[in-house]
Design a protein around this motif. Sequence first.
Motif, short mmCIF file in Angstrom:
data_model
loop_
_atom_site.label_atom_id
_atom_site.label_comp_id
_atom_site.label_asym_id
_atom_site.label_seq_id
_atom_site.Cartn_x
_atom_site.Cartn_y
_atom_site.Cartn_z
N PHE A 174 0.85 -1.18 0.00
CA PHE A 174 0.00 0.00 0.00
C PHE A 174 0.89 1.23 0.00
CE2 PHE A 174 -2.49 2.91 3.06
CZ PHE A 174 -3.16 3.56 2.02
N SER A 175 0.52 2.25 -0.81
CA SER A 175 1.29 3.49 -0.82
C SER A 175 0.41 4.66 -1.23
CB SER A 175 2.50 3.38 -1.76
OG SER A 175 3.41 4.45 -1.55
N VAL A 176 0.88 5.86 -0.94
CA VAL A 176 0.17 7.09 -1.30
C VAL A 176 1.17 8.04 -1.95
CG1 VAL A 176 -1.46 6.83 0.60
CG2 VAL A 176 0.58 8.21 0.94
N ALA A 177 0.67 8.89 -2.84
CA ALA A 177 1.52 9.89 -3.48
C ALA A 177 0.65 11.04 -3.94
CB ALA A 177 2.27 9.29 -4.67
N SER A 178 1.22 12.24 -3.89
CA SER A 178 0.54 13.43 -4.36
C SER A 178 1.56 14.34 -5.02
CB SER A 178 -0.15 14.15 -3.20
OG SER A 178 -0.75 15.36 -3.63
N GLY A 179 1.30 14.72 -6.27
CA GLY A 179 2.23 15.57 -7.00
C GLY A 179 3.18 14.77 -7.86
N HIS A 180 3.68 15.39 -8.94
CA HIS A 180 4.52 14.69 -9.90
C HIS A 180 5.83 14.20 -9.29
CE1 HIS A 180 2.48 16.55 -13.70
NE2 HIS A 180 1.65 15.90 -12.92
N LEU A 181 6.41 14.96 -8.36
CA LEU A 181 7.68 14.54 -7.77
C LEU A 181 7.51 13.22 -7.03
CD1 LEU A 181 10.62 14.95 -6.96
CD2 LEU A 181 9.82 16.34 -5.03
N TYR A 182 6.47 13.11 -6.21
CA TYR A 182 6.29 11.88 -5.44
C TYR A 182 5.75 10.74 -6.30
CZ TYR A 182 7.75 13.91 -1.08
OH TYR A 182 8.52 14.46 -0.08
N GLU A 183 5.12 11.04 -7.41
CA GLU A 183 4.78 9.98 -8.37
C GLU A 183 6.05 9.44 -9.02
OE1 GLU A 183 0.25 11.42 -9.60
OE2 GLU A 183 1.92 11.77 -10.97
N ARG A 184 7.02 10.30 -9.23
CA ARG A 184 8.32 9.85 -9.74
C ARG A 184 8.98 8.92 -8.72
NH1 ARG A 184 13.22 14.11 -11.19
NH2 ARG A 184 14.80 12.59 -11.86
N PHE A 185 8.97 9.32 -7.45
CA PHE A 185 9.50 8.45 -6.40
C PHE A 185 8.74 7.13 -6.35
CE2 PHE A 185 10.97 12.45 -4.04
CZ PHE A 185 12.29 12.26 -4.38
N LEU A 186 7.42 7.20 -6.51
CA LEU A 186 6.59 5.99 -6.42
C LEU A 186 6.97 4.97 -7.49
CD1 LEU A 186 4.19 4.48 -5.19
CD2 LEU A 186 2.67 5.82 -6.65
N LYS A 187 7.22 5.42 -8.71
CA LYS A 187 7.64 4.50 -9.77
C LYS A 187 8.94 3.79 -9.40
CE LYS A 187 5.79 7.64 -13.30
NZ LYS A 187 6.16 8.56 -14.39
N ILE A 188 9.86 4.55 -8.81
CA ILE A 188 11.15 3.96 -8.43
C ILE A 188 10.96 2.96 -7.30
CG2 ILE A 188 13.39 4.52 -7.38
CD1 ILE A 188 13.22 7.19 -8.96
N MET A 189 10.10 3.29 -6.35
CA MET A 189 9.82 2.35 -5.26
C MET A 189 9.23 1.06 -5.82
SD MET A 189 7.19 1.01 -3.20
CE MET A 189 5.83 2.15 -2.98
N ILE A 190 8.29 1.18 -6.76
CA ILE A 190 7.66 0.00 -7.36
C ILE A 190 8.70 -0.87 -8.06
CG2 ILE A 190 6.12 -0.72 -9.23
CD1 ILE A 190 4.28 1.61 -8.47
N LEU A 191 9.60 -0.24 -8.81
CA LEU A 191 10.65 -1.00 -9.49
C LEU A 191 11.52 -1.75 -8.48
CD1 LEU A 191 11.88 1.41 -12.32
CD2 LEU A 191 10.53 -0.69 -12.57
N SER A 192 11.90 -1.08 -7.40
CA SER A 192 12.79 -1.71 -6.41
C SER A 192 12.09 -2.87 -5.70
CB SER A 192 13.27 -0.68 -5.39
OG SER A 192 12.21 -0.23 -4.56
N VAL A 193 10.79 -2.76 -5.47
CA VAL A 193 10.05 -3.86 -4.83
C VAL A 193 9.97 -5.06 -5.75
CG1 VAL A 193 7.77 -4.59 -4.02
CG2 VAL A 193 8.69 -2.38 -3.30
N THR A 194 9.56 -4.84 -6.99
CA THR A 194 9.35 -5.96 -7.92
C THR A 194 10.67 -6.65 -8.27
OG1 THR A 194 9.41 -4.40 -9.78
CG2 THR A 194 7.26 -4.95 -8.88
N LYS A 195 11.77 -5.92 -8.32
CA LYS A 195 13.05 -6.52 -8.70
C LYS A 195 13.62 -7.40 -7.60
CE LYS A 195 14.67 -3.75 -12.46
NZ LYS A 195 15.88 -3.40 -13.21
N ASN A 196 13.22 -7.16 -6.35
CA ASN A 196 13.79 -7.91 -5.24
C ASN A 196 12.81 -8.91 -4.61
OD1 ASN A 196 16.59 -6.64 -4.68
ND2 ASN A 196 15.27 -4.86 -4.87
N ALA A 197 11.58 -8.95 -5.08
CA ALA A 197 10.57 -9.83 -4.50
C ALA A 197 10.62 -11.21 -5.12
CB ALA A 197 9.18 -9.23 -4.66
N SER A 198 10.50 -12.24 -4.30
CA SER A 198 10.50 -13.62 -4.79
C SER A 198 9.08 -14.12 -5.06
CB SER A 198 11.18 -14.53 -3.77
OG SER A 198 10.49 -14.49 -2.52
N LYS A 199 8.09 -13.29 -4.85
CA LYS A 199 6.69 -13.62 -5.12
C LYS A 199 6.05 -12.50 -5.93
CE LYS A 199 4.07 -15.17 -1.84
NZ LYS A 199 3.37 -15.32 -0.54
#
Length: 724
Positions: free
Chosen positions: A413-438
């Motif tokens: 679960f995550s929240v974001a408001s504004g283009h800057l934090y949407e940019r951060f959100l994409k990076i967070m999503i990439l880091s989660v999916t690249k390291n998750a075994s499920k």
Amino acid sequence: MGTKNVEGDELKKLVDDLLSRGEDSDDIRALLDRAVCESFPASVFLLVNGRYIGSRDVKDASDFELIVYGELALTAEDAAATLSTVSETTADQILLSANCIGVLRKACGSFSSASVDVENEAVSEFVFRREETEVEPWIQATAVASIANPLCPLRLRTLVTMSEMLHASVSFLAYPGAIYEGDVGTFAFSRRVVATEPSFDSRGIRSSWAERAVFYDLPQDKILTVSIGSPRNWLLESQAAAVDMDNIYLSRIPDEHQHVHAEYALDSIIVDGSCIDRRQQPPAGTKLELRHTAKGSVVDTLVMENLGYYQFKVSHPGLWRLSLAGKAASIFELDQYSDGRGNVSLKGKDSLVLYVDSLKDVEGNMLRLSRKKGMEEVSIVEPADEQKAVGEETCSATGDSSCGADEDSINVFSVASGHLYERFLKIMILSVTKNASKPVKFWLLKNYLSPGFKSMLPLFAAERGFKYELVTYQWPDWLRVQEEKQRTLWGYKILFLDVLFPMTLKRVIFIDSDQVVRGDLKELHEMDINGAPYAYTPFCDSRKEIDGFRFWKSGFWKEHLGNKPYHISALYLVDLARFREIRAGDRLRQTYQQLSGDPHSLSNLDQDLPNYASSGPADSRVPLHSLPKEWLWCETWCDDESKKKAKTIDLCNNPMTKEPKLDSAVRIIAEWSSYDEEATNITVRAYGKILRDFESKTGPSDQKGKNDKSTVDESDAEEVNEEL
């Protein structure tokens, strides 16, 4: 104190005598009011220093002399004496910002008794009236308001609309109030979107162009944020926006853009109300289900202990059936439903038919339940293991393969408001999916996401191989609201965890959008947290140079927490089944309502609230489990040595350096730049596909751009770079 047959000179002597005896100045003013009322006709009234004082015929100048004398004796002379003791600059500030409080008194029956704050002695009158006709206006209204009041423009627009739609003559008395010079700080520019009559385009089709708000001459060098106020049962979402509507900086917008344009649309209608049983008590924890009779769509929710409140989000009109679900169906039966228009008996029925056919809010909805025979003392609380079975049954009934959450997925679960934090959100999503075994499924708060992010998200998810769902909730009107958007976001992180997600979701990990994940979240998602409803990471205490900013080490927090640590809210695991079982949501909302009345409480709402509740009063306490510290590393609080074991890295604000987050991200996280580049490339491809799909349906606006893929990608890249 009587005034009958008392002349002006005698009144002056009486006032002097009363002042010398220490009589209350308000009582003396009332004496003068009654005296003047006997002199003025109902068609005339006076406003002196913002105070309405009478309505009788003015006989001679002595009446005005009496008024001036009274004001000087009771108000002005004291004010002048006070101002004479301060510097000239301070006196100017006081005169510019101080409000002159007046009372709109009941005077000779011409006005109702009421109190108003009047901002200044100067009054301007504006009269709104339809063009002259032979028919006299059948509605005449007078309103008094302060221009300094942020709601004044909305009230003014309402008066104009009333004069146009109802053939009314409306007078508006406006008090200018404080004069704003220099930095206005936080200030609101408001417009009301009201179409007084339908409009049509050249083809005779109904046009929504009149249903818009237009702002002119806004500050060029201030950061502006758009906020939409709507009827409480409407859920609106942004559909189109050329710029970041959370951070509008007009002076930085290119000259070729003549205006900033955004579109908002109605996304859902809220169907809510209260639920009680025969004992007039909320059956807290009762599960309710709303099913569309034709489409088969299903939404579910819980009855809160807070006023027995329940809320559904309905995405399309039609017939819906409300019924009990889970354990509640075996304990309760429907008894009666009231919607403000009447009562409907539900005895012997297993569902209630609701007609969602209007945008109008219907208040006073009350659902009454009664217990089945033999179930009078059975607890409605569903143990966590039973909730799983109920959730599976609900999904099976809908036939929806995407219902709820996959048991084999990691839910984030995550929240974001504004283009800057949407940019951060994409990076967070990439880091989660690249390291998750499920497989991973993301649950993103829909309320504040930009139209651009929502449009590219399906393609982003397809390319990176994750699932997602957008969730939302309407802040209840009985729960104290937050005025700042940032604090509202914090509230959504913690206050509605029991009702924000489908009842089938059992566990979820919250991650701040500005984090980078290095570990496998499978470990955290499956962690044993010893029966607690959620688990947070304690703040690090290893970076000693920041000790002076560790507020929890002394004062209130040290006394309140005792030997317990203070936890950070940037990452936490929620056992939703256990959370609902102990009704943690009700306890948190109750504690929030008690503390938020004090503006000095809950400075960090999403963080202070769970920490306070972990050691609060027994009846509202919510246990909190401490995660191993390696699950959240932050340079501000943690030393460099501990970074080697970090499973997530958060870009905490540093109170000493105040370094911008983009700068600290590149410096602190070695892989951040590569993640950022990958996220940008995926976004460019997503926007390029959206553009090509659009042109294939509508025809290209530029044939070269359609045939030359590189041209399309370059224009998309420019758009993405502007966004970032």
